[in-house]
Write a protein that holds these residues in place. Structure first.
Motif, PDB file in Angstrom:
ATOM      1  N   ASP A 271      64.819   4.748 -96.627  1.00 51.14           N
ATOM      2  CA  ASP A 271      64.991   3.802 -97.724  1.00 51.14           C
ATOM      3  C   ASP A 271      64.451   4.383 -99.027  1.00 51.14           C
ATOM      4  O   ASP A 271      63.240   4.559 -99.192  1.00 51.14           O
ATOM      5  N   LEU A 272      65.358   4.652 -99.967  1.00 54.02           N
ATOM      6  CA  LEU A 272      64.943   5.233-101.256  1.00 54.02           C
ATOM      7  C   LEU A 272      64.196   4.225-102.125  1.00 54.02           C
ATOM      8  O   LEU A 272      63.668   4.594-103.174  1.00 54.02           O
ATOM      9  N   ASN A 273      64.150   2.972-101.694  1.00 55.10           N
ATOM     10  CA  ASN A 273      63.405   1.969-102.453  1.00 55.10           C
ATOM     11  C   ASN A 273      61.910   2.007-102.191  1.00 55.10           C
ATOM     12  O   ASN A 273      61.129   1.433-102.937  1.00 55.10           O
ATOM     13  N   ARG A 274      61.517   2.665-101.101  1.00 54.88           N
ATOM     14  CA  ARG A 274      60.085   2.653-100.794  1.00 54.88           C
ATOM     15  C   ARG A 274      59.403   3.809-101.516  1.00 54.88           C
ATOM     16  O   ARG A 274      60.041   4.754-101.964  1.00 54.88           O
ATOM     17  N   ASP A 275      58.094   3.733-101.598  1.00 56.27           N
ATOM     18  CA  ASP A 275      57.286   4.847-102.088  1.00 56.27           C
ATOM     19  C   ASP A 275      56.745   5.589-100.866  1.00 56.27           C
ATOM     20  O   ASP A 275      55.823   5.110-100.219  1.00 56.27           O
ATOM     21  N   PRO A 276      57.327   6.753-100.545  1.00 47.95           N
ATOM     22  CA  PRO A 276      56.898   7.458 -99.327  1.00 47.95           C
ATOM     23  C   PRO A 276      55.609   8.257 -99.522  1.00 47.95           C
ATOM     24  O   PRO A 276      55.111   8.853 -98.558  1.00 47.95           O
ATOM     25  N   SER A 277      55.074   8.271-100.733  1.00 48.56           N
ATOM     26  CA  SER A 277      53.878   9.097-100.942  1.00 48.56           C
ATOM     27  C   SER A 277      52.747   8.532-100.083  1.00 48.56           C
ATOM     28  O   SER A 277      52.663   7.331 -99.853  1.00 48.56           O
ATOM     29  N   GLY A 278      51.913   9.422 -99.608  1.00 51.14           N
ATOM     30  CA  GLY A 278      50.896   9.030 -98.638  1.00 51.14           C
ATOM     31  C   GLY A 278      51.325   9.366 -97.220  1.00 51.14           C
ATOM     32  O   GLY A 278      50.517   9.288 -96.295  1.00 51.14           O
ATOM     33  N   HIS A 279      52.595   9.764 -97.030  1.00 53.21           N
ATOM     34  CA  HIS A 279      53.003  10.218 -95.697  1.00 53.21           C
ATOM     35  C   HIS A 279      52.199  11.479 -95.331  1.00 53.21           C
ATOM     36  O   HIS A 279      51.696  12.182 -96.221  1.00 53.21           O
ATOM     37  N   VAL A 280      52.069  11.724 -94.044  1.00 59.39           N
ATOM     38  CA  VAL A 280      51.293  12.884 -93.601  1.00 59.39           C
ATOM     39  C   VAL A 280      52.206  13.991 -93.049  1.00 59.39           C
ATOM     40  O   VAL A 280      51.770  14.855 -92.296  1.00 59.39           O
ATOM     41  N   GLY A 281      53.471  13.971 -93.463  1.00 60.07           N
ATOM     42  CA  GLY A 281      54.418  14.999 -93.039  1.00 60.07           C
ATOM     43  C   GLY A 281      54.073  16.388 -93.552  1.00 60.07           C
ATOM     44  O   GLY A 281      54.446  17.395 -92.944  1.00 60.07           O
ATOM     45  N   PHE A 282      53.359  16.436 -94.683  1.00 62.65           N
ATOM     46  CA  PHE A 282      52.820  17.701 -95.187  1.00 62.65           C
ATOM     47  C   PHE A 282      51.340  17.845 -94.825  1.00 62.65           C
ATOM     48  O   PHE A 282      50.645  18.682 -95.403  1.00 62.65           O
ATOM     49  N   GLY A 283      50.870  17.044 -93.901  1.00 64.65           N
ATOM     50  CA  GLY A 283      49.452  17.022 -93.609  1.00 64.65           C
ATOM     51  C   GLY A 283      48.698  16.233 -94.672  1.00 64.65           C
ATOM     52  O   GLY A 283      49.278  15.425 -95.415  1.00 64.65           O
ATOM     53  N   PHE A 284      47.379  16.457 -94.718  1.00 64.75           N
ATOM     54  CA  PHE A 284      46.527  15.754 -95.675  1.00 64.75           C
ATOM     55  C   PHE A 284      45.228  16.542 -95.769  1.00 64.75           C
ATOM     56  O   PHE A 284      44.853  17.235 -94.824  1.00 64.75           O
ATOM     57  N   GLY A 285      44.541  16.447 -96.898  1.00 65.18           N
ATOM     58  CA  GLY A 285      43.245  17.119 -97.008  1.00 65.18           C
ATOM     59  C   GLY A 285      43.362  18.597 -97.350  1.00 65.18           C
ATOM     60  O   GLY A 285      44.370  19.037 -97.909  1.00 65.18           O
ATOM     61  N   ILE A 286      42.366  19.366 -96.963  1.00 69.14           N
ATOM     62  CA  ILE A 286      42.262  20.752 -97.452  1.00 69.14           C
ATOM     63  C   ILE A 286      43.358  21.669 -96.916  1.00 69.14           C
ATOM     64  O   ILE A 286      43.583  22.736 -97.484  1.00 69.14           O
TER      65      ILE A 286
END
Ligand code: OVM
Length: 401
Positions: A332-347
Motif C-alpha cells: 500500500d503506497l498510502n502507508r509510511d513504511p519507514s521504520g521497517h527492519v528490512g534494511f536492519g536497524f542500528g549500527i
C-alpha cells in the motif's frame, strides 16, 4: 507450537529453512508471532524472534546481541568461518567502526547523487530495448537482475570478466548464513572458484580509477583503514550489493504486477517511487533473517536467554507484525513504511540502502512513464535461499501507450 506461559518458553519443531517454509514463509511467521515474543527452535537450539518490538530491540542492542560471532547459524566462537569474516557485517565496535565510517561516506546519499543521471540513461536504454522486443518478458531476468548487473559493477569499478560470478557467489553467501542443508551443499562445488574470482576483483590494480573500489583504496592511502582491510571492504560491496538489489527490484515489480491500483497511483505520482520501493522491502523483505549471539544472560518477553546463544531474528515477520503495522499483508503506497527492519536497524543497518533506493527509483521512474499496466502472465517461480526471499521467474505482460 505451545502457548506462551510464565513458566515455559514456547518452542517449535518447525525448520524455518525447510523447502515448504522457504516457498511460503507467511504461515510459519504468523505462528511464530502468535507463539510469543521469543520462541525456542528445537531443530537448531536457537531462540527466534518474530515480532517487530523484540526484533527491533535486539537489532538496537549490539552490545548484548553481537555480530562478531557470525550472523548466521554458525557460531564463530566454536566453528571456523568458511571465509574470512566481513569487516562490517560480522564485526562489532571498535573493529567495525573505521570500515563502517569509510564505506558510509562513499555510499552516502550526496556522494552517489551523480550516479543517478548516468543510471537514468541506462534504465531508459534497457527498457527501450526490452519493449522493442515485445510486451511479454520475465521481470526477473529482463529487469530485476539485468539493471543492477548493468549499473552496479561499473559503479564499483570491477572488470568485465567475473561479473557473471556475482549472483552465484551472493546466492551461496546468503545460503551459508543458514544451516548446512541441501541449499548449501548445492553451492559447495563452486565455493573455491567463486571465492577466488570475487577476491581477484577486490585488488587495487584491477579496479577502475573512479569507482567505489578505488575510493576504498584511497581511504587506505589516507590511513583511514589499513591496506589489509581495503580488499575485504570491496568484497562486502560485491557480496551484499547484487542479490539483495535484484530481489528488492523483483519484489517491487511483483508487488505492482499483483496490485494494479497501486501501479495506477505510481503513474499519477512518480514521486512515490521511493516509498514504493521501501514498502516492497517491508512487504517482501528480500533479506528475511539474520542471527545474533548473546554476550550475556538476557530476559526478553519473559524468557531468559542464556549467554552465548544464537538468536534468529525474522526481519520479514517483524515487517508484517500486525502489532506494528495496520493491514500488514497489503502492499500500500498510502502507508509510511519507514521504520521497517528490512534494511536492519542500528549500527549495522544496510550501508547500501541509498544505492538500492537510487537503483529502484531510477528504474521505476522509466517504467512508470512507459508502461500503463503490468500483470502476471504465467506461472511465477520462487528461488529458494536460506536467507533471501527470492524469485526465479516472474513472467509479466505490460501495456504501453
Ligand atoms: C558482507 C555482507 C555479506 C552479505 C550480506 C551483507 C546484508 C553483508 O560481506 O559484508 O549485508
Amino acid at each position: 507450537m505451545t502457548a506462551p506461559s510464565i513458566l515455559t518458553t514456547p518452542f517449535s519443531d518447525v525448520d524455518p529453512f525447510s523447502p515448504d517454509v522457504l516457498e511460503d514463509p507467511l504461515p510459519f511467521q504468523a505462528d511464530l508471532r502468535n507463539a510469543g515474543p521469543v520462541v525456542y527452535l528445537r531443530t537448531y537450539d536457537v531462540y527466534a524472534m518474530g515480532r517487530y518490538e523484540q526484533v527491533r530491540a535486539a537489532l538496537s542492542d549490539w552490545q548484548t546481541f553481537q555480530s562478531a560471532a557470525g550472523v548466521g547459524l554458525s557460531n564463530f566462537r566454536y566453528e571456523k568461518p568458511w571465509r574470512p569474516p566481513s569487516l562490517l557485517l560480522e564485526a562489532d565496535p571498535p573493529h567495525h567502526d573505521a570500515p563502517r565510517a569509510v564505506l558510509s561516506t562513499i555510499l552516502g546519499p550526496r556522494e552517489i547523487r551523480r550516479l543517478g543521471e548516468a543510471w537514468a540513461a541506462d534504465a531508459e536504454s534497457l527498457v527501450d530495448d526490452l519493449l522493442s522486443k515485445g510486451t511479454e518478458f520475465d521481470a526477473v531476468a529482463d529487469l530485476a537482475s539485468s539493471f543492477p548487473l548493468r549499473v552496479f559493477p561499473d559503479a564499483v569499478g570491477i572488470p568485465e570478466e567475473g561479473r557473471k560470478n556475482l549472483l552465484p557467489y551472493g546466492d551461496h553467501v546468503f545460503n551459508a548464513f543458514g544451516p548446512p542443508n541441501e541449499l548449501v551443499a548445492k553451492g559447495e562445488p563452486r565455493v573455491a572458484e567463486l571465492s577466488a574470482s570475487i577476491a581477484s576483483q577486490c585488488a587495487r590494480d584491477v579496479l577502475t580509477s573512479e569507482g567505489f573500489g578505488a575510493q576504498i583504496w584511497a581511504a587506505a592511502d589516507r590511513g583511514d583503514i589499513t591496506e589489509e582491510q581495503a580488499p575485504l571492504i570491496v568484497r562486502s560491496l560485491l557480496t551484499a550489493g547484487v542479490d539483495t538489489t535484484v530481489n528488492g527490484l523483483a519484489a517491487v515489480l511483483y508487488a505492482f504486477a499483483t496490485n494494479p491500483e497501486q501501479w495506477a497511483r505510481l503513474r499519477e505520482n512518480p514521486a512515490l517511487a521511493r516509498t514504493a520501493f521501501d514498502e516492497a522491502v517491508r512487504f517482501e523483505s528480500p533479506v528475511q533473517t539474520f542471527f545474533r549471539t548473546t554476550t550475556r544472560d538476557i530476559e526478553v518477553g519473559g524468557t531468559l536467554i542464556p549467554e552465548g546463544k544464537k538468536i534468529l531474528m525474522f526481519l520479514g515477520s517483524a515487517n508484517r507484525d500486525p502489532r506494528r503495522w495496520e493491514n500488514p499483508h497489503a502492499f500500500d503506497l498510502n502507508r509510511d513504511p519507514s521504520g521497517h527492519v528490512g534494511f536492519g536497524f542500528g549500527i549495522h543497518q544496510c550501508i547500501g540502502q541509498h544505492i538500492a533506493r537510487l537503483e529502484a527509483a531510477t528504474l521505476l521512474d522509466v517504467l512508470a512513464r512507459r508502461i500503463t499496466s503490468i500483470g502476471i502472465s504465467g506461472p511465477t517461480r520462487r528461488h529458494h535461499n536460506n536467507t533471501l526471499r527470492a524469485w526465479q521467474s516472474l513472467p509479466v505482460r505490460v501495456s504501453v501507450e
